[in-house]
Design an enzyme around this catalytic site. Structure first.
Site, PDB file in Angstrom:
ATOM      1  N   LYS A 121      29.670  14.850  15.393  1.00 50.84           N
ATOM      2  CA  LYS A 121      29.475  13.648  14.411  1.00 50.84           C
ATOM      3  C   LYS A 121      29.489  12.900  14.647  1.00 50.84           C
ATOM      4  CE  LYS A 121      32.790  12.890  11.430  1.00 50.84           C
ATOM      5  NZ  LYS A 121      32.949  11.366  10.824  1.00 50.84           N
ATOM      6  N   LYS A 180      29.446   7.750   5.175  1.00 53.29           N
ATOM      7  CA  LYS A 180      29.520   7.802   3.122  1.00 53.29           C
ATOM      8  C   LYS A 180      28.747   6.823   2.370  1.00 53.29           C
ATOM      9  CE  LYS A 180      34.058   9.560   5.449  1.00 53.29           C
ATOM     10  NZ  LYS A 180      33.876   8.922   7.081  1.00 53.29           N
ATOM     11  N   GLY A 210      38.618  15.050  15.266  1.00 49.41           N
ATOM     12  CA  GLY A 210      37.836  14.371  17.045  1.00 49.41           C
ATOM     13  C   GLY A 210      39.246  13.768  17.366  1.00 49.41           C
ATOM     14  N   ARG A 211      39.977  12.866  17.314  1.00 49.39           N
ATOM     15  CA  ARG A 211      40.754  12.598  18.355  1.00 49.39           C
ATOM     16  C   ARG A 211      41.772  13.982  19.038  1.00 49.39           C
ATOM     17  NH1 ARG A 211      43.319   8.126  14.627  1.00 49.39           N
ATOM     18  NH2 ARG A 211      42.015   9.924  13.073  1.00 49.39           N
ATOM     19  N   ASP A 216      26.889   2.809  -2.973  1.00 43.79           N
ATOM     20  CA  ASP A 216      26.393   2.210  -3.394  1.00 43.79           C
ATOM     21  C   ASP A 216      25.287   1.985  -4.872  1.00 43.79           C
ATOM     22  OD1 ASP A 216      24.745  -0.927  -3.669  1.00 43.79           O
ATOM     23  OD2 ASP A 216      25.047  -1.102  -0.893  1.00 43.79           O
ATOM     24  N   ILE A 217      24.406   1.455  -5.212  1.00 43.10           N
ATOM     25  CA  ILE A 217      23.638   1.404  -6.282  1.00 43.10           C
ATOM     26  C   ILE A 217      22.995   2.507  -6.432  1.00 43.10           C
ATOM     27  CG2 ILE A 217      24.517  -0.646  -7.596  1.00 43.10           C
ATOM     28  CD1 ILE A 217      20.953  -1.045  -6.923  1.00 43.10           C
ATOM     29  N   GLN A 224      45.815  10.195   9.709  1.00 42.67           N
ATOM     30  CA  GLN A 224      45.938  11.020   8.727  1.00 42.67           C
ATOM     31  C   GLN A 224      47.080  11.579   7.931  1.00 42.67           C
ATOM     32  OE1 GLN A 224      42.836  12.435   7.849  1.00 42.67           O
ATOM     33  NE2 GLN A 224      41.241  12.281   9.753  1.00 42.67           N
ATOM     34  N   THR A 277      40.655  11.717   3.878  1.00 39.67           N
ATOM     35  CA  THR A 277      42.041  12.431   4.410  1.00 39.67           C
ATOM     36  C   THR A 277      42.903  11.527   4.443  1.00 39.67           C
ATOM     37  OG1 THR A 277      40.336  13.188   5.961  1.00 39.67           O
ATOM     38  CG2 THR A 277      40.995  14.946   4.441  1.00 39.67           C
ATOM     39  N   ASP A 297      28.065  10.569   9.108  1.00 42.99           N
ATOM     40  CA  ASP A 297      28.842   9.969   8.804  1.00 42.99           C
ATOM     41  C   ASP A 297      29.386   9.225   8.167  1.00 42.99           C
ATOM     42  OD1 ASP A 297      31.155  10.960   7.037  1.00 42.99           O
ATOM     43  OD2 ASP A 297      32.713  10.755   8.609  1.00 42.99           O
TER      44      ASP A 297
HETATM   45  O1  C5P Z   1      40.161  11.830  14.885  1.00 49.86           O
HETATM   46  P1  C5P Z   1      40.204  12.397  13.528  1.00 49.86           P
HETATM   47  O2  C5P Z   1      40.284  14.347  14.276  1.00 49.86           O
HETATM   48  O3  C5P Z   1      41.308  12.297  13.059  1.00 49.86           O
HETATM   49  O4  C5P Z   1      38.500  12.397  12.746  1.00 49.86           O
HETATM   50  C1  C5P Z   1      38.191  12.322  11.662  1.00 49.86           C
HETATM   51  C2  C5P Z   1      36.890  12.009  11.500  1.00 49.86           C
HETATM   52  O5  C5P Z   1      36.854  12.795  10.416  1.00 49.86           O
HETATM   53  C3  C5P Z   1      36.990  10.262  11.420  1.00 49.86           C
HETATM   54  O6  C5P Z   1      35.673  10.435  11.897  1.00 49.86           O
HETATM   55  C4  C5P Z   1      36.117  10.965   9.876  1.00 49.86           C
HETATM   56  O7  C5P Z   1      35.861   8.884   9.450  1.00 49.86           O
HETATM   57  C5  C5P Z   1      36.103  11.349   9.198  1.00 49.86           C
HETATM   58  N1  C5P Z   1      36.242  11.672   7.572  1.00 49.86           N
HETATM   59  C6  C5P Z   1      37.955  11.187   7.864  1.00 49.86           C
HETATM   60  N2  C5P Z   1      38.041  12.626   6.690  1.00 49.86           N
HETATM   61  C7  C5P Z   1      37.455  12.410   5.426  1.00 49.86           C
HETATM   62  C8  C5P Z   1      35.947  11.833   5.700  1.00 49.86           C
HETATM   63  C9  C5P Z   1      35.683  12.528   7.613  1.00 49.86           C
HETATM   64  O8  C5P Z   1      38.433  11.935   8.477  1.00 49.86           O
HETATM   65  N3  C5P Z   1      37.994  12.989   4.208  1.00 49.86           N
END
Ligand code: C5P
Length: 240
Positions: A44, A73, A219-220, A76-77, A199, A130, A71
């Site tokens: 992503k 997101k 991610g992390r 906008d209009i 989160q 989230t 991603d």
């Molecule tokens: O590091 P972590 O696992 O928290 O990363 C989650 C990823 O998912 C981030 O890139 C974040 O932008 C994305 N994301 C999210 N919640 C959402 C949509 C996307 O955490 N509702």
């Protein structure tokens, strides 16, 4: 164009995990990809990396055989989002996010724009981030619970032609029940005992899959692990 949801039984663990490359530049992103040693198929790309590297990083990942989830997101209009969907489609990503709270006119414009170009990515509507809990939602004027708001936004998105959604694992069972054919993409994934960071609505990889997720965005817990390949392997084993 809308794509049908995947058939979960046919997705392997490797097909289901999307690693979020939330790093500032291509060097760090490609370093992580290399350290993951071909265990991960999907990556992503979010705003941090895309705003600096642009489409080059998508092309590079595709040349390495990976699929890309862009991603951005978009919110906008309708006319502006439609143009952004057409532009993003040229980059070769397979999934692209728009914000459901852009409303039905914006979502319909995004769906029509995707239908008008070749090789459009699947559009995913982000419902409630989230990182938002009840108090964060109240602060932006939404009185209902995150669970209620996710379903309200997803129903509106479905009526607008959207067939893929991003929510947290807390809502995924209700989402799967309401939208059996939708593609459900779930961030906020934390292996048992991992730090939740910013989160708020989190679940383990196995719990999210058991509840009906098609794809997990992680991610992390992988990218900041001392050994990202070992962290990825443990997650793949957990959901296999
Ligand atoms: O590091 P972590 O696992 O928290 O990363 C989650 C990823 O998912 C981030 O890139 C974040 O932008 C994305 N994301 C999210 N919640 C959402 C949509 C996307 O955490 N509702």
């Amino acid at each position: 164009m809308t794509l049908p949801g995947p058939e979960p039984a046919r997705l392997s663990a490797r097909d289901r995990v999307i690693v979020a490359l939330d790093v500032p530049d291509a060097e760090q992103a490609l370093g992580l990809v290399e350290r993951l040693d071909n265990q991960i198929y999907w990556f992503k790309i979010g705003l941090e990396l895309y705003l600096f590297e642009g489409n080059r990083i998508i092309e590079k990942l595709r040349s390495l055989g990976h699929s890309v989830f862009l991603d951005l997101k978009l919110h906008d209009i309708p006319n502006t989002v439609a143009g952004a969907v057409r532009s993003a489609s040229r980059a070769g990503a397979k999934m692209l996010t728009v914000h459901a709270c852009g409303g039905p006119a914006m979502l319909s414009a995004a769906v029509e724009a995707a239908a008008s170009v070749a090789h459009a990515p699947q559009l995913l509507a982000v419902t409630v981030l989230t990182s938002m809990d009840q108090s964060q939602l109240s602060a932006v004027g939404v009185p209902g619970s995150p669970a209620d708001q996710v379903l309200i936004l997803a129903q509106m998105g479905w009526r607008s032609g959207i067939r893929g959604f991003v929510s947290s694992a807390e809502e995924v069972a209700a989402m799967r029940h309401t939208f059996p054919a939708a593609t459900l993409v779930i961030p906020g994934i934390r292996p048992a005992g991992a730090a939740t960071d910013d989160q708020k609505r989190v679940a383990t990889p196995a719990a999210a899959i058991a509840a009906g997720a098609d794809y997990l965005v992680i991610g992390r817990p992988i990218t900041q692990a001392p050994d990202p390949a070992a962290a990825a392997a443990a997650i793949l084993a957990e959901i296999s």
